[in-house]
Design an enzyme around this catalytic site. Sequence first.
Site, short mmCIF file in Angstrom:
data_model
loop_
_atom_site.label_atom_id
_atom_site.label_comp_id
_atom_site.label_asym_id
_atom_site.label_seq_id
_atom_site.Cartn_x
_atom_site.Cartn_y
_atom_site.Cartn_z
N TYR A 135 17.55 64.05 -28.85
CA TYR A 135 16.58 64.25 -30.11
C TYR A 135 15.83 63.64 -29.95
O TYR A 135 15.14 62.61 -29.72
CB TYR A 135 17.26 64.83 -31.44
CG TYR A 135 17.19 62.70 -32.46
CD1 TYR A 135 16.20 62.78 -33.32
CD2 TYR A 135 18.62 62.43 -32.27
CE1 TYR A 135 16.22 61.35 -33.87
CE2 TYR A 135 18.42 60.98 -32.43
CZ TYR A 135 17.55 60.60 -33.31
OH TYR A 135 16.91 59.15 -34.46
N CYS A 136 14.58 63.90 -30.40
CA CYS A 136 12.89 63.16 -30.68
C CYS A 136 12.82 63.91 -32.80
O CYS A 136 12.95 63.99 -32.60
CB CYS A 136 12.11 63.59 -29.70
SG CYS A 136 11.81 65.31 -29.39
N LYS A 137 11.53 64.30 -31.93
CA LYS A 137 10.54 64.52 -32.95
C LYS A 137 10.47 65.66 -33.99
O LYS A 137 10.86 66.15 -34.93
CB LYS A 137 8.66 64.08 -33.28
CG LYS A 137 8.31 64.68 -34.10
CD LYS A 137 6.69 63.94 -33.91
CE LYS A 137 6.18 64.62 -36.15
NZ LYS A 137 4.80 64.09 -35.41
#
Length: 189
Positions: A135-137
């Site tokens: 996951y990231c932003k």
Amino acid sequence: MASRRAFVRLSIRSSASAIVRKPFCSPQTSSHHGLRAQLSPAPAAQFQQIRWHSAPPSNSKVYNYEQVKAIVESPSDDTVLIDVREPSEYEAGYIPTALNVPISSQPDALFLAPDEFQDRFGFIKPPPQKTLVFYCKAGVRSSAAAQLALQHGYQKVGEYRGSWLDWNKRGGEESREGPRGHKGGEAPV
């Protein structure tokens, strides 16, 4: 002999939010060919940012909020949650149990030898038989990380497309206990 083709350029008037067609040639030529046209002012358009994702890699599973929450609530030795944001973003808050492997500044991370990976990040490199969920932003960098993991030979790869923004919006638990997953952190894998 003059060309019958008139060249037209488009300009945008921001004050009226209209598009106006203006000919490059003289007004006489453009009116002769009927190209002197002006569009009536359009209502102000609402623009919003849209994030485009490429199709998920063939072996990449797309995770939703509930599935990631289940990973956090019932940690497993078989599944590793990886935050691919930069360390400053990670330290501001991350999903509990997540390890930090920043994809933008360290795109070669999954291609490193295990000992070099541990020296660089401070934890053991996840073995290829583990499930990696990235996951990231907002889901863009996590898609890139999933594709890199598949290229490196990981078979069980997933991505949380909603990522940090979705996690926060839905009230997911947040950790700020201190950096984990990069030099100096404790993160058994």
